[in-house]
Design a protein around this motif. Structure first.
Motif, PDB file in Angstrom:
ATOM      1  N   ASP A   1     -11.406  -5.975  11.875  1.00 10.04           N
ATOM      2  CA  ASP A   1     -11.320  -6.920  10.757  1.00 10.04           C
ATOM      3  C   ASP A   1     -11.951  -6.278   9.532  1.00 10.04           C
ATOM      4  OD1 ASP A   1     -10.958  -9.133   9.226  1.00 10.04           O
ATOM      5  OD2 ASP A   1     -12.611 -10.287  10.087  1.00 10.04           O
ATOM      6  N   ALA A   2     -11.140  -5.663   8.701  1.00 10.17           N
ATOM      7  CA  ALA A   2     -11.644  -4.941   7.537  1.00 10.17           C
ATOM      8  C   ALA A   2     -10.583  -4.931   6.441  1.00 10.17           C
ATOM      9  CB  ALA A   2     -12.023  -3.509   7.910  1.00 10.17           C
ATOM     10  N   PRO A   3     -11.013  -4.812   5.180  1.00 15.33           N
ATOM     11  CA  PRO A   3     -10.041  -4.689   4.088  1.00 15.33           C
ATOM     12  C   PRO A   3      -9.202  -3.420   4.244  1.00 15.33           C
ATOM     13  CG  PRO A   3     -12.265  -5.104   3.260  1.00 15.33           C
ATOM     14  CD  PRO A   3     -12.403  -4.768   4.707  1.00 15.33           C
ATOM     15  N   PHE A   4      -8.058  -3.420   3.653  1.00 16.73           N
ATOM     16  CA  PHE A   4      -7.153  -2.263   3.630  1.00 16.73           C
ATOM     17  C   PHE A   4      -6.687  -1.860   5.026  1.00 16.73           C
ATOM     18  CE2 PHE A   4     -10.256  -1.412   0.030  1.00 16.73           C
ATOM     19  CZ  PHE A   4      -9.523  -2.142  -0.881  1.00 16.73           C
ATOM     20  N   GLU A   5      -6.637  -2.837   5.925  1.00 14.58           N
ATOM     21  CA  GLU A   5      -6.006  -2.656   7.225  1.00 14.58           C
ATOM     22  C   GLU A   5      -5.019  -3.800   7.422  1.00 14.58           C
ATOM     23  OE1 GLU A   5      -8.725  -2.098  10.446  1.00 14.58           O
ATOM     24  OE2 GLU A   5     -10.006  -0.734   9.300  1.00 14.58           O
ATOM     25  N   TYR A   6      -3.844  -3.493   7.971  1.00 17.03           N
ATOM     26  CA  TYR A   6      -2.769  -4.471   8.028  1.00 17.03           C
ATOM     27  C   TYR A   6      -2.050  -4.414   9.368  1.00 17.03           C
ATOM     28  CZ  TYR A   6      -3.462  -3.992   2.979  1.00 17.03           C
ATOM     29  OH  TYR A   6      -4.023  -3.930   1.734  1.00 17.03           O
ATOM     30  N   THR A   7      -1.561  -5.532   9.805  1.00 17.46           N
ATOM     31  CA  THR A   7      -0.623  -5.544  10.914  1.00 17.46           C
ATOM     32  C   THR A   7       0.750  -5.140  10.379  1.00 17.46           C
ATOM     33  OG1 THR A   7       0.008  -7.847  10.567  1.00 17.46           O
ATOM     34  CG2 THR A   7      -1.908  -7.423  11.998  1.00 17.46           C
ATOM     35  N   GLU A   8       1.663  -4.867  11.278  1.00 16.77           N
ATOM     36  CA  GLU A   8       3.032  -4.564  10.866  1.00 16.77           C
ATOM     37  C   GLU A   8       3.607  -5.722  10.053  1.00 16.77           C
ATOM     38  OE1 GLU A   8       6.372  -2.259  10.432  1.00 16.77           O
ATOM     39  OE2 GLU A   8       4.770  -1.600  11.776  1.00 16.77           O
ATOM     40  N   ARG A   9       3.342  -6.914  10.489  1.00 11.68           N
ATOM     41  CA  ARG A   9       3.865  -8.086   9.790  1.00 11.68           C
ATOM     42  C   ARG A   9       3.285  -8.199   8.385  1.00 11.68           C
ATOM     43  NH1 ARG A   9       3.606 -14.308  12.168  1.00 11.68           N
ATOM     44  NH2 ARG A   9       4.714 -15.315  10.440  1.00 11.68           N
ATOM     45  N   GLU A  10       1.999  -7.932   8.247  1.00 12.54           N
ATOM     46  CA  GLU A  10       1.355  -8.023   6.935  1.00 12.54           C
ATOM     47  C   GLU A  10       1.892  -6.957   5.983  1.00 12.54           C
ATOM     48  OE1 GLU A  10      -2.999  -9.837   8.258  1.00 12.54           O
ATOM     49  OE2 GLU A  10      -2.660  -7.670   8.301  1.00 12.54           O
ATOM     50  N   MET A  11       2.146  -5.753   6.485  1.00 15.10           N
ATOM     51  CA  MET A  11       2.702  -4.712   5.622  1.00 15.10           C
ATOM     52  C   MET A  11       4.133  -5.066   5.211  1.00 15.10           C
ATOM     53  SD  MET A  11       2.057  -1.933   3.959  1.00 15.10           S
ATOM     54  CE  MET A  11       0.649  -1.068   4.695  1.00 15.10           C
ATOM     55  N   ARG A  12       4.882  -5.649   6.106  1.00 10.84           N
ATOM     56  CA  ARG A  12       6.234  -6.089   5.759  1.00 10.84           C
ATOM     57  C   ARG A  12       6.188  -7.130   4.635  1.00 10.84           C
ATOM     58  NH1 ARG A  12      10.392  -4.611   9.019  1.00 10.84           N
ATOM     59  NH2 ARG A  12       9.822  -3.634  11.011  1.00 10.84           N
ATOM     60  N   ARG A  13       5.189  -7.996   4.709  1.00 12.38           N
ATOM     61  CA  ARG A  13       5.052  -9.019   3.681  1.00 12.38           C
ATOM     62  C   ARG A  13       4.739  -8.380   2.330  1.00 12.38           C
ATOM     63  NH1 ARG A  13       0.929 -11.905   5.717  1.00 12.38           N
ATOM     64  NH2 ARG A  13       2.353 -12.866   7.208  1.00 12.38           N
ATOM     65  N   ARG A  14       3.911  -7.357   2.322  1.00 10.68           N
ATOM     66  CA  ARG A  14       3.595  -6.647   1.075  1.00 10.68           C
ATOM     67  C   ARG A  14       4.854  -6.020   0.485  1.00 10.68           C
ATOM     68  NH1 ARG A  14      -0.771  -2.324   1.399  1.00 10.68           N
ATOM     69  NH2 ARG A  14      -1.129  -2.910  -0.774  1.00 10.68           N
ATOM     70  N   ILE A  15       5.674  -5.448   1.344  1.00 11.55           N
ATOM     71  CA  ILE A  15       6.910  -4.821   0.875  1.00 11.55           C
ATOM     72  C   ILE A  15       7.864  -5.867   0.309  1.00 11.55           C
ATOM     73  CG2 ILE A  15       8.983  -3.579   1.633  1.00 11.55           C
ATOM     74  CD1 ILE A  15       7.171  -2.048   3.603  1.00 11.55           C
ATOM     75  N   ARG A  16       7.963  -7.006   0.971  1.00 11.13           N
ATOM     76  CA  ARG A  16       8.842  -8.066   0.466  1.00 11.13           C
ATOM     77  C   ARG A  16       8.426  -8.521  -0.921  1.00 11.13           C
ATOM     78  NH1 ARG A  16       8.741 -10.103   5.815  1.00 11.13           N
ATOM     79  NH2 ARG A  16       7.192 -11.682   5.240  1.00 11.13           N
ATOM     80  N   ARG A  17       7.127  -8.601  -1.154  1.00 12.19           N
ATOM     81  CA  ARG A  17       6.657  -9.013  -2.483  1.00 12.19           C
ATOM     82  C   ARG A  17       7.038  -7.991  -3.555  1.00 12.19           C
ATOM     83  NH1 ARG A  17       1.805 -11.062   0.244  1.00 12.19           N
ATOM     84  NH2 ARG A  17       0.756  -9.090  -0.189  1.00 12.19           N
TER      85      ARG A  17
ATOM     86  N   THR B   1       9.752  -6.004  -3.393  1.00 10.21           N
ATOM     87  CA  THR B   1      11.190  -5.721  -3.414  1.00 10.21           C
ATOM     88  C   THR B   1      11.885  -6.128  -4.708  1.00 10.21           C
ATOM     89  OG1 THR B   1      11.328  -5.791  -0.998  1.00 10.21           O
ATOM     90  CG2 THR B   1      13.376  -6.121  -2.223  1.00 10.21           C
ATOM     91  N   PRO B   2      11.620  -7.322  -5.282  1.00 10.92           N
ATOM     92  CA  PRO B   2      12.289  -7.644  -6.553  1.00 10.92           C
ATOM     93  C   PRO B   2      11.967  -6.642  -7.655  1.00 10.92           C
ATOM     94  CG  PRO B   2      11.345  -9.618  -5.576  1.00 10.92           C
ATOM     95  CD  PRO B   2      10.810  -8.455  -4.793  1.00 10.92           C
ATOM     96  N   ARG B   3      10.736  -6.161  -7.698  1.00  8.01           N
ATOM     97  CA  ARG B   3      10.347  -5.190  -8.717  1.00  8.01           C
ATOM     98  C   ARG B   3      11.042  -3.850  -8.485  1.00  8.01           C
ATOM     99  NH1 ARG B   3       4.025  -5.240  -9.388  1.00  8.01           N
ATOM    100  NH2 ARG B   3       4.438  -7.245  -8.400  1.00  8.01           N
ATOM    101  N   ILE B   4      11.134  -3.439  -7.217  1.00 11.68           N
ATOM    102  CA  ILE B   4      11.829  -2.194  -6.882  1.00 11.68           C
ATOM    103  C   ILE B   4      13.293  -2.288  -7.303  1.00 11.68           C
ATOM    104  CG2 ILE B   4      12.588  -0.705  -5.001  1.00 11.68           C
ATOM    105  CD1 ILE B   4      10.067  -1.617  -3.450  1.00 11.68           C
ATOM    106  N   ARG B   5      13.892  -3.425  -7.022  1.00 18.02           N
ATOM    107  CA  ARG B   5      15.308  -3.609  -7.333  1.00 18.02           C
ATOM    108  C   ARG B   5      15.540  -3.535  -8.843  1.00 18.02           C
ATOM    109  NH1 ARG B   5      15.909  -8.205  -4.823  1.00 18.02           N
ATOM    110  NH2 ARG B   5      16.346  -7.236  -2.809  1.00 18.02           N
ATOM    111  N   ARG B   6      14.675  -4.191  -9.615  1.00 15.37           N
ATOM    112  CA  ARG B   6      14.839  -4.166 -11.067  1.00 15.37           C
ATOM    113  C   ARG B   6      14.640  -2.771 -11.638  1.00 15.37           C
ATOM    114  NH1 ARG B   6      11.349  -9.065 -10.817  1.00 15.37           N
ATOM    115  NH2 ARG B   6      12.733 -10.876 -10.827  1.00 15.37           N
ATOM    116  N   ALA B   7      13.766  -1.984 -10.999  1.00  8.57           N
ATOM    117  CA  ALA B   7      13.511  -0.617 -11.474  1.00  8.57           C
ATOM    118  C   ALA B   7      14.569   0.370 -10.999  1.00  8.57           C
ATOM    119  CB  ALA B   7      12.131  -0.156 -11.013  1.00  8.57           C
ATOM    120  N   GLY B   8      15.515  -0.100 -10.208  1.00 13.58           N
ATOM    121  CA  GLY B   8      16.556   0.789  -9.707  1.00 13.58           C
ATOM    122  C   GLY B   8      16.089   1.690  -8.583  1.00 13.58           C
ATOM    123  N   GLY B   9      14.995   1.307  -7.890  1.00 16.09           N
ATOM    124  CA  GLY B   9      14.450   2.115  -6.810  1.00 16.09           C
ATOM    125  C   GLY B   9      13.135   2.750  -7.205  1.00 16.09           C
ATOM    126  N   PHE B  10      12.736   3.759  -6.456  1.00 14.54           N
ATOM    127  CA  PHE B  10      11.520   4.500  -6.766  1.00 14.54           C
ATOM    128  C   PHE B  10      11.690   5.940  -6.302  1.00 14.54           C
ATOM    129  CE2 PHE B  10      11.150   2.407  -2.691  1.00 14.54           C
ATOM    130  CZ  PHE B  10      10.629   3.363  -1.844  1.00 14.54           C
TER     131      PHE B  10
END
Length: 243
Positions: A96-112, A114-123
């Motif tokens: 239990d520490a900051p900057f550690e994530y489950t697979e599900r939590e990292m997926r959630r970060r990516i979903r947040r 995604t709209p920005r990535i799409r508007r930027a045309g990728g990365f």
């Protein structure tokens, strides 16, 4: 562009025994985490080049004293000279520490993001602390990579993924570079390494850059008083809501 990538272990040649000119022809620095904040501040001061970083699982001290003069891209998207840098720090959760994530939590970060990535045309560059599953990771839980990072790369096909966490000193046969099926290079930044990277695409509209960067700074709770931040004043901050 020429990049210096660093992570996990402070390189003595760049710190204890630094001499002027040791780092030359470098356009930017990418930190993949688990480094002393003073070390990052030293690098950005001595090179006078922008340094972009994400958090490693041991970087909890950054919460009180982040590296000054450096740009936090963890959980954000930043554009530097046309190079779109996406940051996703942290490792697989093993306590239990900051900057550690489950697979599900990292997926959630990516979903947040995604709209920005799409508007930027990728990365163009994915800067992480953890590797992707099956691409430079190890079988133990602590050093296992995230499956969702690999899926992110396969979907958007950036030129480069820079990661850390897996020390090349762990044993013989450890490799610094790997390649995804889509052709993206995956480079372990352990210690220090130099590489060349160029954008694989462009923003749909050039005027997007200051808004993207302003939002990235806002997300990282950064002020706009350090260098290398084009277009972070005026209307840019007033227009970030669409991002």
């Amino acid at each position: 562009m020429r990049a210096l990538v660093v992570s996990d272990v402070e390189d003595k040649a760049l710190w204890d025994y630094y001499t002027p000119g040791r780092v030359k022809d470098v356009d930017l620095i990418l930190s993949a985490g688990d480094l002393d904040a003073d070390y990052l501040e030293f690098l950005v001061t001595m090179t006078n080049k922008p340094l972009f970083y994400v958090h490693g699982n041991h970087d909890t001290a950054y919460r009180q004293s982040p590296p000054g003069g450096c740009i936090d891209v963890d959980g954000g998207l930043y554009v530097y000279r046309g190079l779109r840098i996406l940051g996703l720090g942290g490792s697989m959760r093993y306590k239990d520490a900051p900057f550690e994530y489950t697979e599900r939590e990292m997926r959630r970060r990516i979903r947040r993001l995604t709209p920005r990535i799409r508007r930027a045309g990728g990365f163009d560059v994915l800067l992480t602390h953890s590797p992707a599953a099956g691409v430079g990771d190890l079988p133990d839980h602590v050093h296992r990579g995230f499956e969702c990072l690999g899926e992110l790369v396969e979907r958007w096909k950036p030129a480069l993924m820079v990661y850390g966490h897996v020390h090349l000193s762990y044993g013989a046969g450890m490799e610094r570079e790997h390649e995804f099926g889509c052709g993206t290079r995956a480079v372990n930044a352990f210690g220090k390494h130099y590489l060349d990277v160029e954008p694989v695409g462009t923003l749909p509209h050039p005027w997007m850059e200051p808004m993207i960067n302003a939002r990235c700074l806002r997300d990282g709770e950064k002020s706009a008083d350090h260098g290398f931040l084009p277009g972070t004043s005026g209307t840019a901050f007033g227009s970030y809501r669409q991002w």
